[in-house]
Enzyme design. Structure first.
Site, PDB file in Angstrom:
ATOM      1  N   HIS B  31       0.825  -1.204   0.000  1.00  0.00           N
ATOM      2  CA  HIS B  31       0.000   0.000   0.000  1.00  0.00           C
ATOM      3  C   HIS B  31       0.863   1.259   0.000  1.00  0.00           C
ATOM      4  CE1 HIS B  31      -2.476  -3.270   1.584  1.00  0.00           C
ATOM      5  NE2 HIS B  31      -3.548  -2.596   1.209  1.00  0.00           N
ATOM      6  N   HIS B  71      -2.531  -1.010   7.076  1.00  0.00           N
ATOM      7  CA  HIS B  71      -2.102  -1.290   5.705  1.00  0.00           C
ATOM      8  C   HIS B  71      -0.954  -0.381   5.286  1.00  0.00           C
ATOM      9  CE1 HIS B  71      -5.444   1.634   5.528  1.00  0.00           C
ATOM     10  NE2 HIS B  71      -4.722   2.217   4.609  1.00  0.00           N
ATOM     11  N   PRO B 120      -6.908  -4.965  10.613  1.00  0.00           N
ATOM     12  CA  PRO B 120      -8.371  -4.928  10.683  1.00  0.00           C
ATOM     13  C   PRO B 120      -8.768  -3.543  11.191  1.00  0.00           C
ATOM     14  CG  PRO B 120      -7.475  -6.905  11.736  1.00  0.00           C
ATOM     15  CD  PRO B 120      -6.325  -5.976  11.488  1.00  0.00           C
ATOM     16  N   LEU B 121      -9.470  -2.789  10.381  1.00  0.00           N
ATOM     17  CA  LEU B 121      -9.654  -1.367  10.699  1.00  0.00           C
ATOM     18  C   LEU B 121     -10.475  -1.160  11.969  1.00  0.00           C
ATOM     19  CD1 LEU B 121      -9.942  -0.043   7.073  1.00  0.00           C
ATOM     20  CD2 LEU B 121      -8.127   0.430   8.712  1.00  0.00           C
ATOM     21  N   ASN B 190      -7.753  11.716   3.684  1.00  0.00           N
ATOM     22  CA  ASN B 190      -7.373  11.779   2.267  1.00  0.00           C
ATOM     23  C   ASN B 190      -8.564  11.701   1.312  1.00  0.00           C
ATOM     24  OD1 ASN B 190      -8.013   9.034   1.922  1.00  0.00           O
ATOM     25  ND2 ASN B 190      -5.953   8.396   2.515  1.00  0.00           N
ATOM     26  N   HIS B 265      -4.079   3.229  -3.545  1.00  0.00           N
ATOM     27  CA  HIS B 265      -4.221   2.646  -2.212  1.00  0.00           C
ATOM     28  C   HIS B 265      -3.468   1.338  -1.998  1.00  0.00           C
ATOM     29  CE1 HIS B 265      -6.085   1.137   1.469  1.00  0.00           C
ATOM     30  NE2 HIS B 265      -6.358   0.028   0.815  1.00  0.00           N
ATOM     31  N   ARG B 360     -20.491 -18.344  37.436  1.00  0.00           N
ATOM     32  CA  ARG B 360     -20.242 -16.893  37.388  1.00  0.00           C
ATOM     33  C   ARG B 360     -20.124 -16.330  38.808  1.00  0.00           C
ATOM     34  NH1 ARG B 360     -25.986 -13.702  36.917  1.00  0.00           N
ATOM     35  NH2 ARG B 360     -27.279 -15.455  37.527  1.00  0.00           N
ATOM     36  N   GLU B 406     -19.452  -3.882  23.449  1.00  0.00           N
ATOM     37  CA  GLU B 406     -18.672  -5.114  23.572  1.00  0.00           C
ATOM     38  C   GLU B 406     -17.426  -5.081  22.700  1.00  0.00           C
ATOM     39  OE1 GLU B 406     -21.869  -4.982  22.664  1.00  0.00           O
ATOM     40  OE2 GLU B 406     -23.000  -5.826  24.345  1.00  0.00           O
ATOM     41  N   PHE B 432     -22.888 -12.709  23.266  1.00  0.00           N
ATOM     42  CA  PHE B 432     -22.380 -11.470  22.695  1.00  0.00           C
ATOM     43  C   PHE B 432     -20.871 -11.487  22.467  1.00  0.00           C
ATOM     44  CE2 PHE B 432     -26.329  -9.812  24.902  1.00  0.00           C
ATOM     45  CZ  PHE B 432     -27.094  -9.974  23.776  1.00  0.00           C
ATOM     46  N   HIS B 456     -23.576 -16.872  31.233  1.00  0.00           N
ATOM     47  CA  HIS B 456     -24.847 -17.203  30.570  1.00  0.00           C
ATOM     48  C   HIS B 456     -24.544 -18.058  29.341  1.00  0.00           C
ATOM     49  CE1 HIS B 456     -26.040 -14.168  33.355  1.00  0.00           C
ATOM     50  NE2 HIS B 456     -27.277 -14.116  32.952  1.00  0.00           N
ATOM     51  N   ASP B 464     -34.774 -15.490  28.400  1.00  0.00           N
ATOM     52  CA  ASP B 464     -34.366 -14.453  27.446  1.00  0.00           C
ATOM     53  C   ASP B 464     -34.405 -14.951  26.000  1.00  0.00           C
ATOM     54  OD1 ASP B 464     -34.157 -12.155  28.931  1.00  0.00           O
ATOM     55  OD2 ASP B 464     -32.043 -12.435  29.430  1.00  0.00           O
ATOM     56  N   HIS B 468     -30.407 -14.740  23.197  1.00  0.00           N
ATOM     57  CA  HIS B 468     -29.505 -14.648  24.345  1.00  0.00           C
ATOM     58  C   HIS B 468     -28.920 -16.002  24.743  1.00  0.00           C
ATOM     59  CE1 HIS B 468     -31.031 -10.629  24.497  1.00  0.00           C
ATOM     60  NE2 HIS B 468     -30.388 -10.342  25.605  1.00  0.00           N
TER      61      HIS B 468
END
Lengths: 664, 664
Positions: B31, B71, B120-121, B190, B265, B360, B406, B432, B456, B464, B468
């Site tokens: 790039h 990049h 990874p942006l 840019n 690019h 938990r 998250e 999640f 969970h 839920d 969930h």
């Protein structure tokens, strides 16, 4: 009169509130805080503005309403029941119970009138943007002067949590860029999250942020009455160039002893607080699920009003049909999720003589061949159009530029699929499917026609290195229930995969190579035919030996070619080898045991799977006696061929593994 | 003089540009556009402001610089080489080649001076926020009047793509809420994305949006010279209450024939355009990788300057050590990623008599027991603190409220781990974890001490409903290379899992139940001991029979208790049954074949795995002759016990499957 209206409004709003509270109490589980606080907002929308017909939840030109804050499901169920959708009071009483139509979070396909499955925050926000995009696209296709056959608004009720989620930010920015003027979101600004006051985590100036996205933003204070809410929504409707956000200050758990406290959010009020809440509202304590006749009558006007509106629309559509028969026919077809006769007529057949090509390139050719006869195929990529070959040449209105927003892309694709009338796709590099997983899961759960096209499918990506080389993604996607994943081996398997993706209105994922691969020369017969029949079965014998095989090679995608080379060498050595191409585990799993045994005979236990991805899951097919050539670590940056070789994807390595399997 | 400086600046900037171009040309991949356009920005930062010592990239009080737009790696490699990091010109020549230290995207741990793996942006944006949070937390722990032992700035170069990604939005909102005044991001504006001009996808007003997040925003025009950039960064440093965004208008592919075009690019300029670019810049065409002495001398001042700065800091630290020996000792220990003697002294042992508790809940107790002696354990949840039991009581400075974010949570946890000196965790519901996958992957790739705590963990979540209830998540997480996933069966296995998570500075994921489970009563000996030894091995015999087993039950988490019940019933029926608890596939895979065979004797092929998640991957352990009780569809909304039972997690079902396995 005015005073009487005000009282009726209050009675109706309290009906929604108390039904919601009673549902949560009966289930001993759920979220009473949002319905108590926000009930007035959808009440105004549903009784004064929403164009819908509870008797026909699939009327194409209905407005869409999404409860993006899906945890407030009892609010939605109350509205659905009260306005006359097919959801009985008994169903409300069965909230969150086995077999009911009132699950903890709204589920599309289960409950009439639920437009989208919500609960994972931010997804509803994104899907609404997709619905508005589909509506605009289809409106452009079908509307004619005097015939606005498709011009719905898309509404959503969104929460703090929705606005905090990145997917909402992505979708909001794109909605602003596209100027989606018929998108109206109502923000339940209750200033409370589960962990406490929003000031601990969410101090941003939402007005300024959304103005930055080029949204039209209105803010209503504490004192907003139904008329003020109505006026704000009408203002939003009048704003045609920009999406609208209406911020309504509310109080979570309104009227209950837990008002303005996180405790109102996600647990039942309990008998004592329920009693207190009802008393304050002047509500009878018994029986629960009390619906005053006057309130019910007000809500049920939706049936009459909706029926009338739909009827008007149908009359217009009949005229439209006479004036524009072709368009009307296409409209009906598309909203029935059917394809036009001959839809697949232009799909090419590839020949090995034409030389190798990447399956992403083959995919692009197929898509472009389909574009003409499947006029509702539309989509795009997350800023990688040229790499993914997903542009439909000459169809600019169907090429969506999602920007570098993979997550919103997925949600938008779902929203378009939910809207109906279109076959939407989203695409990016396979490695970035990680960003798309939450909406992919919802697509699978909702069982909708969302297509996900992922290219650059292995370490063979090469120079971009481990951040861009997928390893675990195939296994991870295959683990999603109800998601069909296909990794075609060559151009003709890609054709077969696309046929399936288009003709079966189900969530489907295609996995494509960056690098060129040969077009398989199928010596048994005409080109492509074994694939056309074999790919939909998930796995098939691509190249066989005579008699019972000594060893079975199982491969997918680019590794099929490696396996084919190895097979030739093994046959030379006198080892009878069968090569199975297995583009889809899910489809193969759906076949009869007989078919599966015919492809993988139980008596042949010497099996070697070859796939340039995680080995997780392959032992199901190769068993204890088998082996897998796979990748169990991250990739590396170097030319693709080098990485491929260094990671063991060589004929020699296949031969050596087979010899070990056979004890030679 | 001023003119001379200007010329030297230009020479240095062009050195970075042309080195970058030459690297991409040599690799025939990469790039060039970003380095050509943005070189001036990091040039100013690195030569005038960045506090770093190229001779010691691990000096704790260095400023951090992240190339979020990964990049543009050649830009970073050029700077690292030129300022004197351990990265030779030969390494630059080996860009994107097998075995080089210059992979396609920057990789932490591989290349000295690379602070984070990016590509990874959005991830770099998020990790920078985490670094700034760790810096602030540790500064609060260690700084004393006159002893600012830890006060670095965190800088990043970010792109359009970064700003479009949702994770950046989440992180930006949180950074604004927290007022991270020492965070300074430089935006390479840019106006070009891969698919074209940013106007097609990204029309938002970035200034307004970031002001909405409560950031301090400056905008520099086309004409910004190095002095203007320097002044803007100094302004940002002076702003202590808010994070800063400096928007610098740049031109992608500056000076090349592809300037301001997407073509600049992601592909080499090619020989012709390279020649033209060099000619325009007055750069010698030969040899490539030309570094003018004068420029090198300017860059290499960083070594002297950095050495001097670090030395000054070391002198201060020696004084600090005398005045605050305990703090200094702890500082050193924490930055060596070591634990204090006796760190595990307060960890509880649980007894079955004390009654069942959710893992938990056990996890929360362990974390709180650890909190005192592991003072650098900090983290929080995505707005689910009470559900996840991750609050450290009495340690408010260590409880992070991430909000409903998250994805950013994961990136921030990574940033904190990269900063060093802390053991960070993030937590949410297992379902999640889909939102957290991109940073989890990076944690695994970087091999850093990021902890992910998910509760969970199955359909037993209950009411839920399917949105969930995780299904595919265990399989998906296990597929990530280098990520250790542990799903403990009870409180004492949870203890063992936490011991491992804390003491092994590696990426680790704990999977915990919502529902109560018994504390296993291990009849063979003292409580917890078999777990303490067994859990780190990934799988162990929890309960055995005499002699060779007829059947082996393999279970994880809550299903271990079901298996234990079934085992008792099977033994009564005279079926010799072994029960293997298998909290971690990854750890078990790392054991010797001998150990593995001792747990799962090859001669016993009747094996049944029981896990309330996707079956994908289990056949590796049960083989062709075995079976799996798992979940291959989405869950349902109903009380947890009901769902569990309806999905086949009953003793009767286990017995029936075993009988089939044994042909009875």
């Amino acid at each position: 009169m005015k005073e009487q209206d005000r009282k009726l409004d209050e009675l109706c709003i309290n009906t929604v509130r108390m039904l919601s509270v009673d549902m949560v109490e009966a289930a001993k589980s759920g979220h009473p805080g949002l319905p108590l606080g926000a009930a007035a907002i959808p009440y105004v929308l549903w009784t004064r503005l929403l164009r819908h017909n509870p008797a026909n939840p699939s009327w194409p030109n209905r407005d869409r309403f999404i409860l993006s804050a899906g945890h407030g499901s009892v609010l939605l169920y109350s509205l659905l029941h009260l306005t006359g959708y097919d959801l009985s009071l008994d169903e409300l009483k069965g909230f969150r119970q086995w077999g009911s139509k009132t699950p903890g979070h709204p589920e599309y396909g289960l409950t009439a009138g639920v437009e989208a499955t919500t609960g994972p925050l931010g997804q509803g926000f994104g899907m609404g943007v997709g619905m508005a995009m589909a509506a605009r696209f289809l409106g452009g296709c079908f509307n004619r002067p005097g015939f606005p056959v498709l011009d719905p608004f898309v509404y959503a009720l969104v929460s703090d949590g929705d606005l905090m989620e990145g997917v909402a930010s992505e979708a909001a920015s794109l909605a602003g860029t596209l100027g989606l003027g018929r998108l109206v979101y109502l923000y339940d600004d209750n200033r409370i999250t589960i962990d406490g006051d929003t000031s601990i985590t969410f101090r941003e100036d939402v007005v300024r942020r959304f103005e930055g996205y080029d949204w039209h933003v209105q803010r209503l204070g504490d004192d907003a009455d139904p008329d003020a809410i109505e006026q704000a929504i009408r203002n939003a409707q009048d704003e045609e160039q920009r999406p609208s956000l209406i911020i309504v200050r509310t109080h979570i758990g309104y009227g209950s002893p837990k008002q303005d406290s996180p405790k109102a959010h996600g647990e039942p009020l309990g008998p004592e607080a329920t009693r207190e809440t009802k008393e304050r509202a002047g509500w009878p304590l018994e029986p629960p699920f009390h619906v005053p006749d006057e309130a019910l009558a007000r809500f049920r006007q939706a049936l009459e009003e909706g029926g009338r509106r739909e009827e008007q629309w149908r009359e217009m559509f009949e005229d439209y049909k006479r004036s524009f028969p072709e368009e009307a026919g296409r409209f009906d077809l598309q909203f029935r999720s059917e394809l036009a006769e001959g839809w697949d007529r232009d799909i090419p057949v590839f020949r090995s003589e034409d030389g190798p090509l990447a399956t992403r390139a083959a995919s692009g050719k197929v898509m472009n061949a389909l574009a003409e006869r499947v006029p509702n195929l539309l989509g795009g990529s997350a800023d990688l159009a040229a790499s993914l070959k997903t542009l439909l040449a000459g169809h600019d209105d169907r090429n969506i530029y999602f920007g570098v927003r993979e997550h919103a892309m997925g949600a938008i694709v779902n929203g378009m699929a939910l809207f109906g009338g279109v076959i939407p796709y989203g695409s990016t590099f396979l490695v970035f499917s990680d960003y798309v997983r939450p909406p992919m899961r919802l697509a699978a759960l909702m069982d909708i026609h969302s297509l996900f096209i992922y290219s650059h499918d292995s370490i063979a990506v090469g120079e971009d290195g481990p951040t861009h080389q997928p390893i675990e993604h195939l296994a991870s996607l295959r683990a999603i229930p109800n998601m069909t994943v296909l990794r075609p081996a060559d151009a003709n398997e890609t054709v077969a995969a696309w046929r399936l993706a288009i003709s079966r209105p189900r969530p489907t994922t295609l996995i494509l190579t960056r690098q060129k691969v040969p077009v398989l020369d199928v010596s048994e017969g005409a080109h492509a035919h074994p694939m056309i029949e074999g790919v939909p079965k998930g796995a098939y014998v691509l190249s066989d030996c005579t008699g019972v095989p000594d060893v079975i090679l199982i491969a997918t995608g680019s590794e099929v070619h490696l396996a084919l080379d190895a097979k030739a060498r093994l046959q030379e050595e006198g080892i009878k080898t069968r090569l199975v191409s297995m583009p889809s585990w899910e489809l193969f799993t759906e076949q009869t045991q007989d078919y599966r045994d015919s492809v993988l005979p139980p008596e042949c236990r010497a099996r070697l799977a070859i796939e340039a991805g995680s080995p997780v899951g392959w032992h199901r097919w190769v068993g204890h006696n088998g082996d897998v050539i796979a990748v169990d670590k991250f990739g590396a940056s170097a030319p693709g061929g080098t990485v491929y070789r260094e990671y063991g994807f060589t004929t020699e390595n296949v031969l050596s593994k087979v010899r070990i399997l056979l004890g030679k």
